[in-house]
Design a protein around this motif. Structure first.
Motif, PDB file in Angstrom:
ATOM      1  N   MET A 279       0.850  -1.186   0.000  1.00  0.00           N
ATOM      2  CA  MET A 279       0.000   0.000   0.000  1.00  0.00           C
ATOM      3  C   MET A 279       0.883   1.233   0.000  1.00  0.00           C
ATOM      4  N   GLY A 280       0.694   2.104  -0.986  1.00  0.00           N
ATOM      5  CA  GLY A 280       1.527   3.287  -1.087  1.00  0.00           C
ATOM      6  C   GLY A 280       0.752   4.470  -1.616  1.00  0.00           C
ATOM      7  N   PHE A 281       1.419   5.609  -1.691  1.00  0.00           N
ATOM      8  CA  PHE A 281       0.838   6.796  -2.299  1.00  0.00           C
ATOM      9  C   PHE A 281       1.128   6.787  -3.795  1.00  0.00           C
ATOM     10  N   ASP A 282       0.178   7.266  -4.567  1.00  0.00           N
ATOM     11  CA  ASP A 282       0.344   7.327  -6.013  1.00  0.00           C
ATOM     12  C   ASP A 282       1.085   8.611  -6.371  1.00  0.00           C
ATOM     13  N   SER A 293      -2.317  -0.836  -8.873  1.00  0.00           N
ATOM     14  CA  SER A 293      -3.377  -0.782  -7.870  1.00  0.00           C
ATOM     15  C   SER A 293      -4.522  -1.712  -8.260  1.00  0.00           C
ATOM     16  N   GLY A 294      -4.924  -2.550  -7.315  1.00  0.00           N
ATOM     17  CA  GLY A 294      -5.988  -3.503  -7.560  1.00  0.00           C
ATOM     18  C   GLY A 294      -5.507  -4.855  -8.035  1.00  0.00           C
ATOM     19  N   LEU A 299      -2.895   1.889  -4.290  1.00  0.00           N
ATOM     20  CA  LEU A 299      -2.276   3.202  -4.369  1.00  0.00           C
ATOM     21  C   LEU A 299      -3.299   4.264  -4.010  1.00  0.00           C
ATOM     22  N   VAL A 300      -2.901   5.188  -3.135  1.00  0.00           N
ATOM     23  CA  VAL A 300      -3.786   6.233  -2.619  1.00  0.00           C
ATOM     24  C   VAL A 300      -3.329   7.581  -3.178  1.00  0.00           C
TER      25      VAL A 300
END
Length: 356
Positions: A279-282, A293-294, A299-300
């Motif tokens: 899980m990371g920042f985009d 992501s997915g 990605l957030v």
């Protein structure tokens, strides 16, 4: 082939050092491989090396060592110049632009000289002047390749080969521990403060989950103080450094990455190799270079409300075991592209073509 890797210090705890060790080990199965370290800063390299890989250094910078000559940059440049002039190898692979410039100037011209690059060029002038003497540049990600192509044009050619996972099978997570792990250097660019703030929200709603932080660095005191201010003494654990980060990631159910730039992305690659969702920042040059992501992670978006958004996404993944299992399967599939034999084969093909 006789292959030499030129590094600032093989004794440091850095992602590029880990990547170099992995590649050198993989290539040593079929070739004579040596790592030439400009400096020696501790008794043993932080990441263990196989016996087939030779190691030597130019300057011993361990505490307590004294020299008649100064220990500054001038001495390092003189020692490096001498070593490059006397180098006897078929292939020289540098791991820093400053070293690649020196290799272009002083290394034997009958050797294939390759610059391994993980990030954009910081000082284009000497690079544009000296890099055309090199045989090739090899970037680790598509973004990095595009940046170097814009800087250099067609001379020398710029290739793309990803970093390699460690040789041999990696431990695999069973995803049954209520643990979120993160690892890397504790420096501002890694933004571990964002992760701690987000986990404060998570711990309030899921108090049975824990966050383990592996690494060390200049942010140590600040991060510990932040965790204390947020009342996370029983939820956030500072685990220190470890040469076996995959072994620790295999104990986790989620690996969190909150860095603003993930270059190189060894932490992400190793997490995928252990079958752990990431899980990371985009963010630009972030984990999106390696994670879809997915498919193998989440990605957030960065920006306003990013801490709350990250915490919400983390809680959603914590509460959905079936989704974690699906992402873990995708992580293992993605990681196959970073397997040591596959990456080593691509390097062998390229180096063979360059020698020819």
């Amino acid at each position: 082939m006789k292959i030499c890797f030129l590094v600032p210090s093989i004794f440091d705890m850095r992602g590029d050092v880990r990547a170099t060790v992995n590649l050198a080990t993989a290539l040593s199965a079929r070739h004579e491989v040596e790592i030439l370290s400009v400096r020696r800063t501790r008794e043993q390299p932080f990441f263990p090396l196989k016996s087939k890989v030779g190691v030597r250094w130019l300057i011993d910078s361990r505490p307590g060592r004294r020299y008649l000559l100064p220990r500054g940059e001038m001495r390092a440049e003189v020692e490096l110049w001498r070593a490059l002039r006397g180098l006897r190898c078929d292939v020289l692979i540098t791991t820093r632009p400053s070293l690649a410039v020196q290799a272009a100037r002083h290394a034997p011209r009958d050797a294939v000289r390759v610059a391994r690059e993980w990030s954009r060029p910081a000082t284009p002038a000497p690079i544009k002047r000296h890099y055309p003497r090199l045989s090739a540049v090899v970037a680790s990600t598509e973004t990095t390749r595009d940046e170097w192509l814009r800087t250099l044009g067609e001379q020398p050619p710029v290739h793309l080969i990803p970093d390699a996972l460690p040789v041999g099978p990696l431990p695999r997570s069973r995803l049954d521990n209520r643990i979120v792990s993160a690892g890397g250097r504790w420096v501002p660019a890694k933004a571990f403060d964002r992760l701690i703030r987000a986990f404060a929200i998570v711990a309030d709603k899921r108090p049975d989950w824990r966050l383990r932080l592996y690494g060390g660095g200049s942010e140590d005191k600040r991060l510990r103080n932040l965790a204390g201010q947020l009342g996370l003494h029983n939820h956030v654990f500072f685990m220190g450094t470890t040469p076996d980060l995959p072994g620790e990631f295999a104990k986790a159910s989620i690996v969190a990455v909150t860095s603003r730039a993930e270059t190189p992305g060894m932490t992400v690659i190793e997490a995928l190799g252990c079958g752990v969702p990431v899980m990371g920042f985009d963010s630009p040059r972030g984990p999106g270079e390696f994670v879809t992501s997915g498919r193998d992670g989440v990605l957030v978006p960065e920006g306003e409300g990013e801490i709350e958004a990250y915490a919400s996404a983390l809680l959603a993944l914590i509460d959905d075991e079936r989704r974690r299992q699906a992402l873990a399967a995708g992580a293992l599939e993605t990681a196959s592209a970073y397997a040591a034999p596959a990456v080593a084969a691509r390097w062998e093909q390229l180096l063979g073509d360059l020698r020819a």
